[in-house]
Design an enzyme around this catalytic site. Structure first.
Site, PDB file in Angstrom:
ATOM      1  N   ASP A 272      -6.496  84.213  26.998  1.00  0.00           N
ATOM      2  CA  ASP A 272      -7.723  83.796  26.355  1.00  0.00           C
ATOM      3  C   ASP A 272      -7.738  84.350  24.934  1.00  0.00           C
ATOM      4  OD1 ASP A 272      -8.087  86.446  26.898  1.00  0.00           O
ATOM      5  OD2 ASP A 272      -9.253  86.035  28.699  1.00  0.00           O
TER       6      ASP A 272
ATOM      7  N   ARG B 293     -18.914  97.997  34.614  1.00  0.00           N
ATOM      8  CA  ARG B 293     -17.505  98.027  34.954  1.00  0.00           C
ATOM      9  C   ARG B 293     -16.721  98.508  33.744  1.00  0.00           C
ATOM     10  NH1 ARG B 293     -16.112  95.199  39.218  1.00  0.00           N
ATOM     11  NH2 ARG B 293     -14.102  94.622  38.342  1.00  0.00           N
TER      12      ARG B 293
ATOM     13  N   TYR C  71     -24.801  90.483  40.658  1.00  0.00           N
ATOM     14  CA  TYR C  71     -24.895  89.814  41.953  1.00  0.00           C
ATOM     15  C   TYR C  71     -26.196  89.018  41.960  1.00  0.00           C
ATOM     16  CZ  TYR C  71     -21.172  92.675  43.933  1.00  0.00           C
ATOM     17  OH  TYR C  71     -19.973  93.251  44.206  1.00  0.00           O
TER      18      TYR C  71
ATOM     19  N   PRO D 273     -20.333  92.000  50.199  1.00  0.00           N
ATOM     20  CA  PRO D 273     -19.701  92.732  49.108  1.00  0.00           C
ATOM     21  C   PRO D 273     -20.660  93.668  48.396  1.00  0.00           C
ATOM     22  CG  PRO D 273     -19.214  90.392  48.961  1.00  0.00           C
ATOM     23  CD  PRO D 273     -20.237  90.551  50.027  1.00  0.00           C
TER      24      PRO D 273
END
Lengths: 675, 675
Positions: B50, B281, B289, B366
């Site tokens: 990318d 992160r 989420y 998750p």
């Protein structure tokens, strides 16, 4: 005979040891075009696999000369992002134990002291041999640049076009290099080498003659050898004790050379001498330093037959010292011998176009353990300066500070080393601290001074273009700026605003928290070696409306198109930043909203959103205690201060939040206005 | 059609995700012959470069499914020597902030709690995506074994020769594998994939149909495809939620599957929502989420058109939740969607010859963040057991403990997960803690329970062959040893001797010093995953003559040819140790001489001299404080104790210095006498 090629390069580094590689880290990181040549063809001196299990002992097959054991070097490695890896691999040194003969002349453990005084640094002394250090530096260079070391290449002539030395775009230094067809055929010049199959460093010891000329003669006679002329803006000689570059620029080593010969033996000891740990190293190895020369009553060393030096003679000498304990070994991975001397080159540079660094310009006894460290610190000092000048960000006058700063350190080191070596060399091995010897207190003092050296805490650079502090009151004339146009003597930092951050010394590291996510960081970790000057804004208690206005006014002043931040910052600098502004405030973290602070302190990018990594706070962390940064830095939270930190983490200046004009003058004295 | 090859192997691992690779670390380290196959041909799902600067964002080109954020996983990584590297690379999670609608239905920051309670562990929660975790595990495997993952290979039949399952040397499991000619041609089974060029995980989500059969059909029709029959001692299915191995052994997933669909979006957010950190992160990325399904008044999810799911719909849903704040992004590096369900396989093993691990045998949402962690913990539990049995050190009865221990944990996890998911799924996104919602206290309690899961501190294995503690008083019949000859129920540890070291739980880590060189170590660092059982001798205050005699008597008993140390220790075990005896005493370090302690506690080698790394002390360090290990472990220095620790760092037994007979019986119940 092949044709001579010709080429241009910004920097040519001669010698790929620790000093040369450290210089290359800066140049790689800042995108400077450079070449680095070394006359040896390979880094591994002993290719023979020994019987050892390879995984555990593979380092033992590598050549080994020196080892790093300086906390300051670890701080530099940390700023390159390789500190933790080296720290983990190294042997940590925590305690020094002294053994002395008792009345019956038997050894007993007389005392112990801590190796690194607690609180000096989050890294302590640790040993790891030179080959692994070079591996880590090479790894860093490889991650930042495609440039590789050219091995089996040595210089054969150097000339400086003195008419052009002050011209910016010029390539005034020409070096002709020769590719050696048989670079690893080292003449075996002293007999000891023949007596041992174990890898050793005798051929590059100061006991051996310089073999460069022989190598060159051989190469010239070989039809396969070809030459190349390299036109360089700058040349740096990191080519060791027999430095060829030093001879070209007429620098002379000045100082003493003694007759004392010492040997070095790296073994896994098998001994009943309890907890034998002379100099512990990684992988169970231990390094012994053993005096080989006999000493007569006038404390003068007698002549020794140098051909007698071998691992066996060294072991015999060590056994005599340790008696009645016994000592033997099955694994010896390296040994050498050397003559003690302390000398510094008469000049560090020619026209600030050719420079010397490392062993090429200072030598001292390996026992002080500073050789490799000080060599790397030389080029760590030089690298960012060269890069700034080549990039057109700084004036060439900046380069003069290399010689003044590093010569001062070399002088201080050899003065220390003379004292340190006399502790050991001037007397028989068994009575270092005997009744007529030096008392333990003196001994400890000398060791502690050594610790300061290796922690880097004794380095205190004199006032200069880039160290804005008052001249010492010794009647000397103040330093001027050399070729620079601006007299810088008038910008002087306000040391009283941050009593724990001395100008001219390395900034100490304490923990602070990221405002956004509460993660604790050592300040050191926020200052990676990327070439940026740091403006550390200790904003104080910004919950207080008065302090908050001062902080906002600072933001406005920095944001002005006239401020140094804009005048000297090149366009499109994202890859290689010039300035970085970091805030460390002292208000409770949860009472401050990052996005309510002026944008300049947490810049916005269309692509990446807000920058969450520019504002920090002196507050209690969740898991790692309170860094007490303001207390430790001696900063009053009611006033705060601004600190200018050099790309090599030394402190240039301290001032008030209103002193943007002083900063403008400081940077204006050596930086160049960008289009 | 190609011929079918045939071969033998000790262990065949099917699936090279985190569970399969973790198993491989044990087998590589202990020298077991194994193969590991995966039907996918490459690990990189998106090969397109990318526009991003590669150095900063190269991770964004890699596939990403899950991320590690469990402190217990970090302890396992640490025992493999890769913990620090992962820790450094990961994003650290320190604080959880709660945002709620106010009276006007506008979001405000209602509260914050610490993410990992202080003191639980020296590692805190941190996030790093699965691909990098796999890289580190592959690196470890590569350093210990030449075995590589065979990619593009999938199983097509499995059979167990049940007559031979109890025979030691037998290879009773036969698996025929097929090499796929076009392994990466995944059928695009739901429309969402086509709607986005961004790498995504939909094709392996539980929203997608299982494609294995189609893949196999395609391969069979291809003349280039060939097969191989592998005869294995053991087969482990780590082949994910659609596990093929699970179907072969007739294990059925039992539990609930809901209609709630959630989406996942990994982006660099551009937002005026202050300090947006939903799940932070590495590299500025943030994971969101987002519930996709609409929920009606009866709290039942309505059907959604699955073809509508795309990054744009997910962003729209997120923006609705965050209003009045805005949210957009330029960089999205991965996204997916999944259906919530909590299920556990009806059996974990067939004849202790074929095993299931990871997603193949349990699924949960998750959001609880436990998927990858629990999967790795499964095979971390299984690996050393398989290796011991294959090496002939332990009886096959040891293998039964895999199913009992890991099924217990899976059950506990899904019970927690059901509660956790209901917090989010059963209500509209904007009133999680609104007036009619769950109160903050309940919310915090559920989060804290989650922390215990991820710290591994809630794992408390039931009594078994290798957990010597009393049966709980619930009227159940005590566990017997299955196929083993000896009834082990009678060996029960004395928990009162070390109240801080609960039997059945992971041993906590505190700092101790090396007796020889004073270097501080976390106890955890002394327990690398190499397959050895550790005998930790907490010798107490050995300056005291009575305690010293007890310690010497223990040394003598351990040294006896009849002791477990000699009976079960194979000859020539130096590469792969079976037992390691470590002493931790509590006398002042400087008053103890290492070499005056019995030899068995610091063994001598002709080659390497004395072992300086077996004796430690609970004393003040020079630079890192006092670990207070005896206090923290609840051990009285006047009595001390002995602790038996499993190769996976769980505590098996605690006893007195005289209880060598008990240890003999403990090990005798499952270990085999060596020639």
């Amino acid at each position: 005979m092949a044709v001579t090629d010709a080429s241009q390069v910004d920097v040519l580094i001669i010698g790929a040891g620790p000093a040369g590689l450290m210089l290359a880290t800066w140049l790689a990181r800042t995108g400077i075009i450079f070449r680095i040549v070394d006359k040896k063809a390979s880094r591994i001196n002993s290719g023979q696999a020994d019987g050892l299990q390879s995984r555990t002992f593979e380092v033992s097959r590598l050549s080994d000369r020196k080892s790093v054991h300086a906390t300051y070097s670890f701080k530099i490695f940390d700023s390159l992002g390789i500190g933790q890896d080296i720290w983990r691999e190294a042997n940590h040194m925590l305690e020094i134990r002294f053994w002395n003969p008792d009345k019956r002349n038997l050894l007993y453990r007389s005392d112990s002291i801590v190796d690194t005084p607690p609180g000096l640094s989050r890294f302590q002394q640790a040993t790891l041999h030179q080959t692994r250090i070079e591996d880590h530096l090479l790894g860093y260079i490889g991650r930042h640049s495609p440039i590789q070391v050219e091995r089996g290449v040595m210089p054969e002539s150097l000339s400086i076009d003195t008419e052009n030395v002050d011209e910016d775009g010029a390539y005034p230094v020409s070096v002709t290099t020769r590719h050696l067809p048989n670079p690893d055929r080292e003449p075996v010049s002293i007999a000891g080498v023949a007596k041992s199959a174990v890898p050793n460093g005798l051929f590059r010891s100061n006991l051996a003659a310089d073999t460069s000329d022989t190598l060159l003669q051989d190469a010239k006679a070989d039809a396969k050898s070809h030459t190349e002329t390299i036109h360089a803006k700058y040349v740096v000689g990191c080519d060791g004790a027999h430095s060829w570059v030093r001879r070209q620029i007429g620098s002379v080593m000045e100082g003493e050379q003694t007759d004392y010969i010492w040997g070095v033996l790296d073994i896994i000891p098998i001994t009943d001498f309890r907890s034998m740990m002379i100099i512990p190293r990684e992988n169970k190895f231990v390094r012994l330093y053993i005096q080989v020369t006999e000493v007569d009553e006038d404390r003068k060393a007698s002549k020794i037959d140098r051909s007698d030096i071998s691992p066996e003679t060294l072991l015999r000498a060590a056994s005599n010292i340790l008696a009645p304990y016994t000592l033997s070994y099955k694994h010896c991975h390296w040994w050498t011998a050397y003559q003690i001397g302390q000398r510094v080159g008469s000049k560090y540079s020619s026209h600030e176009r050719v420079f010397l660094a490392g062993d090429a310009v200072h030598t001292h006894s390996p026992k002080a353990g500073q050789g490799m460290n000080i060599s790397m610190h030389d080029t760590y000092n030089l690298g960012w300066k060269l890069a700034s000048v080549i990039q057109g960000r700084a004036d060439r006058s900046l380069l003069k500070t290399y010689s003044t700063e590093r010569r001062q350190i070399a002088q201080e080191l050899i003065e220390f080393d003379q004292k340190f070596s006399r502790l050991f060399s001037g007397r028989p091995g068994t009575d270092i601290m005997g009744e007529e010897g030096i008392d333990l207190k003196t001994f400890k003092q000398v060791f502690e001074k050594g610790n300061l050296f290796s922690s880097g805490l004794s380095v205190d650079y004199a006032p200069s273009l880039i160290v804005a502090k008052p001249q010492p009151f010794n009647g000397e004339t103040p330093l001027t700026n050399g070729d620079s146009k601006v007299d810088h003597g008038s910008v002087v930092g306000k040391h009283n605003l941050a009593t724990g951050i001395p100008i001219g010394m390395r900034i100490p590291s304490h923990k602070v928290l990221n405002q956004a996510d509460a993660r604790p960081w050592h300040l050191q970790e926020l200052l990676p070696s990327n070439g940026a000057w740091r403006i550390l804004v200790f904003a104080g208690d910004i919950i207080d409306p008065a302090q908050s206005s001062r902080y906002e006014a600072l933001g406005k002043a920095l944001n002005s198109p006239d401020s140094f931040l804009h005048r000297y910052r090149p366009n499109g600098e994202s890859v290689q930043p010039c300035f970085e502004v970091l805030t460390i405030h002292s208000s409770p973290r949860k009472e401050v909203e990052l996005l309510s602070l002026p944008d300049i302190f947490h810049p916005f990018s269309e692509d990446l959103g807000w920058d969450y990594n520019k504002v920090f706070v002196d507050d209690l962390s969740y898991h790692e205690g309170h860094g007490q940064a303001y207390d430790n830095y001696g900063i009053d939270p009611r006033t705060g201060c601004v600190v200018v930190v050099r790309p090599d983490q030394y402190v240039s200046w301290v001032g008030e939040l209103e002193d943007v004009g002083e900063m403008d003058r400081f940077f204006g004295s050596f930086m160049r206005v960008q289009a």
